[in-house]
Write a protein that holds these residues in place. Sequence first.
Motif, PDB file in Angstrom:
ATOM      1  N   SER A  20      -1.681   8.976  -6.453  1.00  0.00           N
ATOM      2  CA  SER A  20      -1.259   8.280  -7.672  1.00  0.00           C
ATOM      3  C   SER A  20      -0.857   9.265  -8.773  1.00  0.00           C
ATOM      4  O   SER A  20      -1.483  10.320  -8.951  1.00  0.00           O
ATOM      5  CB  SER A  20      -2.403   7.391  -8.177  1.00  0.00           C
ATOM      6  OG  SER A  20      -2.114   6.896  -9.466  1.00  0.00           O
ATOM      7  N   GLY A  80      -3.232   6.204  -1.466  1.00  0.00           N
ATOM      8  CA  GLY A  80      -2.601   5.777  -2.712  1.00  0.00           C
ATOM      9  C   GLY A  80      -3.364   6.251  -3.925  1.00  0.00           C
ATOM     10  O   GLY A  80      -2.760   6.680  -4.930  1.00  0.00           O
ATOM     11  N   TRP A  81      -4.692   6.195  -3.879  1.00  0.00           N
ATOM     12  CA  TRP A  81      -5.488   6.670  -5.015  1.00  0.00           C
ATOM     13  C   TRP A  81      -5.301   8.172  -5.217  1.00  0.00           C
ATOM     14  O   TRP A  81      -5.176   8.642  -6.347  1.00  0.00           O
ATOM     15  CB  TRP A  81      -6.973   6.366  -4.778  1.00  0.00           C
ATOM     16  CG  TRP A  81      -7.291   4.901  -4.750  1.00  0.00           C
ATOM     17  CD1 TRP A  81      -6.661   3.910  -5.447  1.00  0.00           C
ATOM     18  CD2 TRP A  81      -8.312   4.265  -3.971  1.00  0.00           C
ATOM     19  NE1 TRP A  81      -7.240   2.694  -5.161  1.00  0.00           N
ATOM     20  CE2 TRP A  81      -8.259   2.870  -4.255  1.00  0.00           C
ATOM     21  CE3 TRP A  81      -9.271   4.709  -3.063  1.00  0.00           C
ATOM     22  CZ2 TRP A  81      -9.124   1.948  -3.662  1.00  0.00           C
ATOM     23  CZ3 TRP A  81     -10.130   3.802  -2.472  1.00  0.00           C
ATOM     24  CH2 TRP A  81     -10.052   2.435  -2.770  1.00  0.00           C
TER      25      TRP A  81
END
Length: 771
Positions: A718, A714-715
């Motif tokens: 993003s 997710g990071w």
Amino acid sequence: MLHPPRWAVALLFVFGVPVVGSAAEPTDHFEAKVRPVLVRHCVKCHGPDKQKAGLRLDSKAGWEAGGENGPAIKPGKPDESLLVKAVRGADGVALMPPSGKLSPADVAALERWVKDGAVDPRDGGPARLGGVTLAEAKKWWSFQPVARPELPKTKAQPSNPIDAFIFAKLEAKGLKPSPAADKRTLIRRATFDLTGLPPTPEEVEAFLKDGAPDAYEKLIDRLLASPAYGERWGRHWLDLVRYADTAGENSDHPLPHAWRYRNWVIDAFNRDVPYDEFLRDQLAGDITAGRGPADRYAERVVATGFLALARRFGHDIDKDMHLTHEDTIDTVGKAFMGLTLGCARCHDHKYDAIGTRDYYALYGIFDSTKFSFPGCEPKQQPRDLVPLVPPAEWDRVVKPYRDKLASADARLKQLRDEQAKLVRALKASAAKAGTVLARGEIPDGGGQALDKLPNEIEVKAGQLLQLSVTPLKNHGADSTQVEFDVTEVGGQGRTWNLAADVLGDFLAGNPHADRYGNARAWWFLDTRDGPLPLPEPVRDLQGKPGLHVWRNGDTPSAFVTAGKETVPVWTKLPGRSVFVHPAPNGNVAVAWLSPMNGKVRVTGRVKDAHPGGPDGVGWLVEHFAADLGTDLVALAERSEKQQALERELAALRASAPPQEVAFAVTEGAPHDAKVHLRGDPEKPGAVVPRRWLEVFGGEQLPAKTGSGRLELAGWIASKNNPLTARVMVNRVWLHHFGKGLVKTPNDFGTRGTPPTHPELLDWLAAELVNP
């Protein structure tokens, strides 16, 4: 590099001159006695320009953050502070500073300062990484947020937005675009570019004849729909992520399931999978697979082959997983973000704002992951391959099989426990009852009669008369032919002949019986640790009909040639004979179990059946005047049951439900990792919480999470990550045109090359994220 522990150096450098007098306020004490020492002795190596051991001492924030071993000071606790231990030279901590020991007054001042709470009024600067502060690092072009630029105004009329950027640069240089390619050239370029193959003559002819305004668009759609598109562009990705069909360590074991990941990549390109999903499945597909839908479970597990394919190192790759994690982190950094994260394994990155603690924050994520094991030279079998069905479904399928296997294993354990009890009893009885009747030795190639035996031996039912053959020096005379006859003195005048009894046609179903109906008159025994039946029967050894063996491993063994003809094996064994082969470390025996009470006479002979070795063998005839028969028979019966049960287990394992697996990863036991000082796992430092890179916010994992791979995905994926989209569109440009807008596609850091067309790069990146 510092020879003493770097954290110890750092601790000592923080503190210097002691305070004298108890009336001074803590701040006054710091300003008068501590700050000058820090300036004179510490800031040079632990200040804004250099941070040895990852420690900065020109601010309170610096020593609170600490270096490779964590915070340098525990305020109020001088005895637990590494600083105080270092200046004292206590508790195995290297004495600091290395230039010379502080004076007792300085040490006392430091102790008091820490004891009083380590008051430090300095704001100082933040820690520097890669020679810059985090704030300065964020000003680097690739760390700036992606912003969609306005399309430039040009004199020429661009046919698409990309041309607008190209025309603007050309016009600024006073240049004009090249003429448009003719249709024949155009179809060849596009087909080679998208599929790696030339167009067929029929395809060229059809394109030349298509005069429609959208002919080119139809060509591109057709090429993108071709399976060859995924094969061509999937290969670009597979090269990037170091795809291989072998493990890469010194025995380079094959990976028979690696093809599943290769095919997944090709299929992902052909299905036009969104890039964020493509990224997420490779980092955490096993996690997202469990969240559905069910029909995508297998493919998402397979996607994590991206991680499992990380290189393996060394002879025993289990012991070098820290290097596999380094390869994983390095590949993740370069492939997705164009960052050389692996450079921070041993020290802070020399050029980019990536610290060693950043590296081990990510390391903890992958150390909390279970990687499929490909096998290696000392551990041949692969393990931890990942099933392609959900655990609950697989448990339902496999439960009946596991229940049967558990039942058979329980019965086998019970048999072995019973056997162990009988073995102890048999050994105890034999140890007390054995008497040597005669012994001798034969040289290599020789033979000898069993002479020197008593003329009559009194026996009772259940007692043993045992002929043992033992090696001399090394491995003895290999195979030794044995003749063993027992004759009843008086009574019924019965005779027992080893070869005749064992090899008689009427004994085809029971090679241990005699002609008088005694089912276990003859025994083949391992006598290295008591008279124990040789446990493993093998018929037709080495494919030789009639060559039957009873053994324990390879040796000791007893074997017979049941046919009349000579059997050529390791030597020439005469037909219808009995042989024994001792083990290097002890005896093997044949024994007669008495079925009677009375007297007998023993005769026989031992002969080297395999001449040519340097040593002969010894022989020994013993009488065991105790009833060993009951325990021997019980042991033999249980051994037969064990063999039958082991055959049942082998058949059961062979009938295991088929299971498709992938070379992939799954969740392990989540935990934070310790820094490896100078990259050495045998020199652990402070524990680092799993988190994101500090330069991008350093977000930590939520409580009670798993490995952290899903959060890491997710990071990276993003929209706020300024690197991911830029890196990928640059790769697309590179493989289309041969040179990227950024000429260093794996390095968007300060050692890389800035983009030649930054506005075009950002427009493409914004288009990828928000088309």
